[in-house]
Design a protein around this motif. Structure first.
Motif, short mmCIF file in Angstrom:
data_model
loop_
_atom_site.label_atom_id
_atom_site.label_comp_id
_atom_site.label_asym_id
_atom_site.label_seq_id
_atom_site.Cartn_x
_atom_site.Cartn_y
_atom_site.Cartn_z
N TYR A 52 0.84 -1.21 0.00
CA TYR A 52 0.00 0.00 0.00
C TYR A 52 0.88 1.26 0.00
O TYR A 52 0.65 2.20 -0.76
N ALA A 53 1.93 1.25 0.84
CA ALA A 53 2.82 2.42 0.93
C ALA A 53 3.51 2.67 -0.42
O ALA A 53 3.66 3.82 -0.87
N VAL A 54 3.91 1.60 -1.08
CA VAL A 54 4.57 1.73 -2.39
C VAL A 54 3.56 2.21 -3.44
O VAL A 54 3.83 3.10 -4.24
N TRP A 55 2.41 1.61 -3.40
CA TRP A 55 1.36 1.90 -4.38
C TRP A 55 1.00 3.39 -4.38
O TRP A 55 0.99 4.05 -5.42
N VAL A 56 0.71 3.93 -3.19
CA VAL A 56 0.35 5.34 -3.09
C VAL A 56 1.47 6.21 -3.67
O VAL A 56 1.23 7.12 -4.46
N SER A 57 2.71 5.89 -3.32
CA SER A 57 3.81 6.73 -3.81
C SER A 57 3.92 6.63 -5.34
O SER A 57 4.11 7.62 -6.02
N GLU A 58 3.77 5.44 -5.88
CA GLU A 58 3.92 5.28 -7.32
C GLU A 58 2.83 6.02 -8.09
O GLU A 58 3.08 6.60 -9.13
N ILE A 59 1.61 5.99 -7.56
CA ILE A 59 0.53 6.70 -8.25
C ILE A 59 0.78 8.21 -8.18
O ILE A 59 0.64 8.93 -9.16
N MET A 60 1.20 8.69 -7.00
CA MET A 60 1.44 10.13 -6.88
C MET A 60 2.61 10.58 -7.76
O MET A 60 2.62 11.69 -8.29
N LEU A 61 3.60 9.70 -7.91
CA LEU A 61 4.80 10.10 -8.65
C LEU A 61 4.61 10.10 -10.18
O LEU A 61 5.44 10.63 -10.90
#
Ligand code: SF4
Length: 414
Positions: A52-61
């Motif tokens: 989840y932590a990775v996913w949120v960052s990847e979508i924002m980036l």
């Protein structure tokens, strides 16, 4: 089947691949940037929470600079530390937090996907790149590979803009890097290179190299941990390679991965000959009339009327000043009239075209639209009762306006 690409564009020597992995990972361990999503993922023992932590960052980036994302990411993870918490949020809350980050459908789809995991997948994240891509809305090939490799240890490569640049330089790929044939080759290459025991770190290292060393305009080749594997650099230093089979120049014009015959290697560009892209289509020009309706609220403070956009399309569900797309070439006088008609129908007030005060123009560039807002203002001295069958609307103070789910363009308008 298409013929395999010439050797100069491939990684075919296992010893070289092993050396490249080792050099890149050693550099990453020493030089990687300290970023909040890396810190969170490293400290998280639970793989699903890490995902989840990775996913949120990847979508924002996606399409957004690291420096801009950091604050949004921290606020998001504080508000919704888990997928379950996000699934319970309202779209309005998501839009409010996302306001200013752009490409708003990303936040909406992230939340839809969280709800799907909770309601349809019993709260269990899919654990392979294939399943992530298949089952979660808004998760494409890149994001799926990033989550699977960084959270679940799947040895799968990823290709984003940074990786495209690094790989094209490492292997002198000068054909249009946005063409499906080249992209497919780059995915093959990323999958072949990815380190089997540290796939997540390897993928991050390759992207980090593109973001900090192998940058678009002035790459720092002297400091590059993989410079000895870089064919663009070799070509820059030693000129056209000797015509031996493993490094031969493929013959301008006949190789599907070399620069096109009409734009051969340019020695003044050095390694930045790679990658190359077909020219982008210019953004479409559009004009919108927008009116800032203002009144004195009960405590004397100025208030503005904002309305909600439809739930699909550009800036879906966001709030804005009442706006109306304008036909191309409409004269100023006519613009006022159509805007006054629109406001009249909408508020039921006798709005006269002459009462609209022209303030100026605001230009905002969306990825594919060059948008000009023609801004008017209209002070009102009574209350306006809006037809409830129309879009939701509300009066807000300046402070409330900034805390609402409004786009950057509307902030510029205000
Ligand atoms: Fe990029 Fe230069 Fe490193 Fe080649 S040597 S990968 S061009 S930074």
């Amino acid at each position: 089947a298409p013929a395999p690409p010439p050797a100069q564009h491939l990684f075919s020597d296992p010893a070289e691949i092993e050396a490249l992995r080792g050099n890149l990972l050693a550099w990453y361990d020493k030089c990687k940037r300290d970023l909040p999503w890396r810190r969170l993922a490293a400290a998280e023992p639970d793989a699903d929470r890490r995902a989840y932590a990775v996913w949120v960052s990847e979508i924002m980036l996606q399409q957004t600079q690291v420096a801009t994302v950091i604050d949004y990411y921290n606020r998001w993870m504080q508000k919704w530390p888990t997928l379950q918490a996000l699934a319970q949020a309202s779209l309005e809350e998501v839009n409010e937090l996302w306001a200013g980050l752009g490409y708003y459908s990303r936040g909406k789809r992230l939340q839809e996907a969280a709800r799907k995991v909770v309601s349809e997948l019993a709260g269990q994240m899919p654990r392979t790149a294939e399943d992530l891509q298949k089952l979660l809305p808004g998760v494409g090939r890149y994001t799926a590979g990033a989550i699977a490799s960084m959270s679940y240890g799947q040895a799968t490569g990823i290709v984003d803009g940074n990786v495209i640049r690094v790989l094209c330089r490492l292997r002198c790929i000068g054909a249009d890097s946005s063409s499906p044939a080249v992209i497919e080759r780059l995915w093959d290459m990323a999958n072949a290179l990815v380190d089997r025991s540290r796939p997540g770190d390897f993928n991050q290292a390759l992207m980090e190299l593109g973001a900090t060393v192998c940058v678009p305009k002035a790459p720092l080749c002297g400091e590059c941990p993989v410079k000895q594997h870089c064919r663009a650099r070799r070509r820059k230093l030693f000129g056209k390679p000797a015509p031996v089979p493993d490094v031969e120049d493929c013959g301008v014009g006949s190789c599907p991965l070399c620069p096109p015959a009409a734009e051969p290697w340019d020695s003044s560009l050095g390694v930045t000959n790679f990658p190359r892209k077909a020219a982008k289509k210019p953004p479409r020009a559009a004009r919108t009339a927008t009116c800032v309706l203002e009144r004195r609220g009960c405590h004397g403070a100025l208030e503005y009327l904002i309305v909600q956009r439809p739930s699909s399309g550009l800036l879906a569900g966001l709030w804005e000043f009442p706006s109306l797309p304008l036909a191309q070439g409409l004269q100023e006088e006519k613009q006022r009239e159509v805007l006054a008609d629109h406001l009249r129908a909408w508020t039921g007030w006798p709005v006269a075209a002459g009462g609209l005060r022209f303030i100026g123009e605001v230009v905002h560039i969306f990825s594919h639209i060059h948008q000009t807002y023609v801004v008017y203002s209209l002070p009102l001295d009574g209350d306006v009762t809006l037809d409830p069958a129309l879009s939701p609307s509300r009066w807000v103070t300046e402070k409330e306006f900034h805390a609402s789910a409004v786009s950057t363009a509307m902030k510029k308008v205000l």
